[in-house]
Design an enzyme around this catalytic site. Structure first.
Site, PDB file in Angstrom:
ATOM      1  N   ASP A 107      -2.308  30.855   4.236  1.00  0.00           N
ATOM      2  CA  ASP A 107      -1.819  29.621   3.413  1.00  0.00           C
ATOM      3  C   ASP A 107      -0.262  29.704   2.631  1.00  0.00           C
ATOM      4  OD1 ASP A 107      -3.267  30.628   2.608  1.00  0.00           O
ATOM      5  OD2 ASP A 107      -2.698  29.647   0.535  1.00  0.00           O
TER       6      ASP A 107
ATOM      7  N   GLU B  75      -5.250  31.178  -0.401  1.00  0.00           N
ATOM      8  CA  GLU B  75      -5.327  32.353  -0.671  1.00  0.00           C
ATOM      9  C   GLU B  75      -4.488  31.919  -2.484  1.00  0.00           C
ATOM     10  OE1 GLU B  75      -4.180  35.895  -2.513  1.00  0.00           O
ATOM     11  OE2 GLU B  75      -2.460  34.043  -1.912  1.00  0.00           O
TER      12      GLU B  75
HETATM   13 ZN   LIG Z   1      -0.104  36.383  -0.224  1.00  0.00          ZN
END
Ligand SMILES: [Zn+2]
Length: 404
Positions: free
Chosen positions: A72, A167
């Protein structure tokens, strides 16, 4: 450059896993490419995680090592229609981005660029972030897989690959199946400068203080009304502005940071993040917040407060110190790659902080990603290649150290 063109922006306002389904668009491509390399167990699970195995090329009994990066990109800056540009053999000048010439990657603001003269630099075009955070890490791990498959003469143990979603919104490892992962320790590829090795992160709590006031009709409120907003406002003035806050701390200093405040006459709520490298200090900070809240209600008789604490993540060093070989292998691999390892701390958390406490000690290796979460983001191709070399050397060091 292919990976960054696939939009994988995480969505902090979504409750789904992954937070945005488009993250799977990249994960599917990765699985397909791994299958084409001959990595036949590559799979994408329902939560958006990619698991794959590079089989051992040696019979020696050595630990299973995981390499991990996140697919992401940060929601702070657009990741839609990224147009990557390769600047071959970078000449040391400021880089003006063609789609918006007001966006300049200057050597003044990015002095690291001056260390990368002669490298091939990838940037975005001026309208979006690049997404090197963390597609540089993804590319490094994909290249590592391809290299090891093409070079069976390099002896190594079993390697597990893990690509995570989300994340950037702190949910990267929420649904990782540690049993299925089956690794002994690992390394995230999500760091910046060449040579940096991060084995320490913040310990982190969230803290919420709620002030209760007393409501009354404003026309007849004399000696009755206690306004919770005013209690909260007074409390905020007790927080120091020259220490103990993000804008005045660096290095190993911790802080408390009010991130959100809302309220009315009867109730006012303040949410904090509390950070330090020393976990014991968090409780100290929370106690101090409690005494400030007490001081505030003492000034407004009739008001009350509650304070609650939510654990967020812990300094991975607590785990890494118990298993010193994990950092030692990485340091040795840096040296073998001609790099002087510079041990750094992260003033934040990574997937590795959480993975370490889930049973997978997991420091962070550089990727060359710089200017992250912005249109000025860039990465050096040669830094990524160097990181691949470091990963290969980690496997070699591990095999050598476990040789009897
Ligand atoms: Zn990162």
């Amino acid at each position: 450059m292919r990976y960054v063109q696939i939009d994988t922006t995480a969505d902090p306002n979504s409750d789904t896993q992954p937070s945005s389904m488009k993250q799977k668009d990249l994960s599917k491509v990765l699985v397909q490419e791994l299958l084409e390399m001959g990595i036949l167990d590559a799979e994408l699970d329902e939560h958006g995680y990619v698991y794959a195995t590079i089989p051992a090329s040696s019979d020696k009994k050595v630990p299973v090592i995981c390499f991990c990066s996140h697919v992401d990109t940060a929601p702070d800056c657009s990741g839609t229609n990224v147009k990557p540009i390769l600047h071959k053999s970078y000449n040391g000048n400021d880089i003006v981005l063609p789609d918006d010439e007001s966006i300049v990657i200057s050597t003044k603001n990015h002095p690291y660029l001056l260390q990368r003269i002669g490298d091939d630099i990838i940037t975005a075009s001026g309208k979006t972030l690049l997404g090197a955070d963390d597609k540089a890490g993804v590319a490094i791990i994909m290249d590592l897989a391809k290299y090891l498959i093409q070079h069976p003469e390099i002896e190594h143990g079993k390697v597990r690959i893990l690509f995570t979603p989300d994340e950037e919104i702190g949910r990267g490892v929420a649904k990782v199946d540690m049993q299925k992962l089956g690794a002994d320790f690992g390394y995230t590829l999500d760091g910046g400068d060449r040579g940096h090795l991060e084995g320490e992160s913040f310990s982190a709590d969230g803290c919420t203080i709620v002030f209760q006031g007393v409501s009354a009709h404003p026309g007849y409120a004399k000696n009755k009304m206690v306004n919770a907003q005013k209690v909260a406002a007074f409390f905020m003035t007790l927080l120091p502005s020259d220490t103990w806050c993000p804008e005045q701390t660096e290095g190993y200093q911790g802080f408390v940071h009010p991130v959100h405040m809302e309220g009315g006459l009867e109730e006012a709520k303040i949410q904090f993040i509390v950070r330090d490298f020393d976990t014991a200090k968090l409780a100290e900070y929370e106690t101090k917040l409690g005494s400030m809240a007490q001081e505030a209600i003492d000034k407004f008789p009739g008001a009350t407060y509650t304070l609650s604490v939510q654990e967020q993540y812990r300094n991975m060093r607590e785990i890494l110190d118990q298993q010193p070989h994990v950092m030692a292998f990485a340091k040795e691999a840096y040296l073998l790659s001609g790099l002087n390892p510079e041990i750094k701390n992260i003033r934040g958390g990574t997937d590795g902080s959480r993975l370490s406490f889930m049973g997978l000690p997991c420091p962070n290796i550089f990727t060359g990603e710089m200017g992250i979460h912005s249109k000025q983001e860039y990465v050096s191709v040669q830094d990524m290649e160097k990181a691949v070399e470091v990963c290969v050397n980690i496997l070699k060091v591990c095999l050598k150290r476990y040789e009897i």
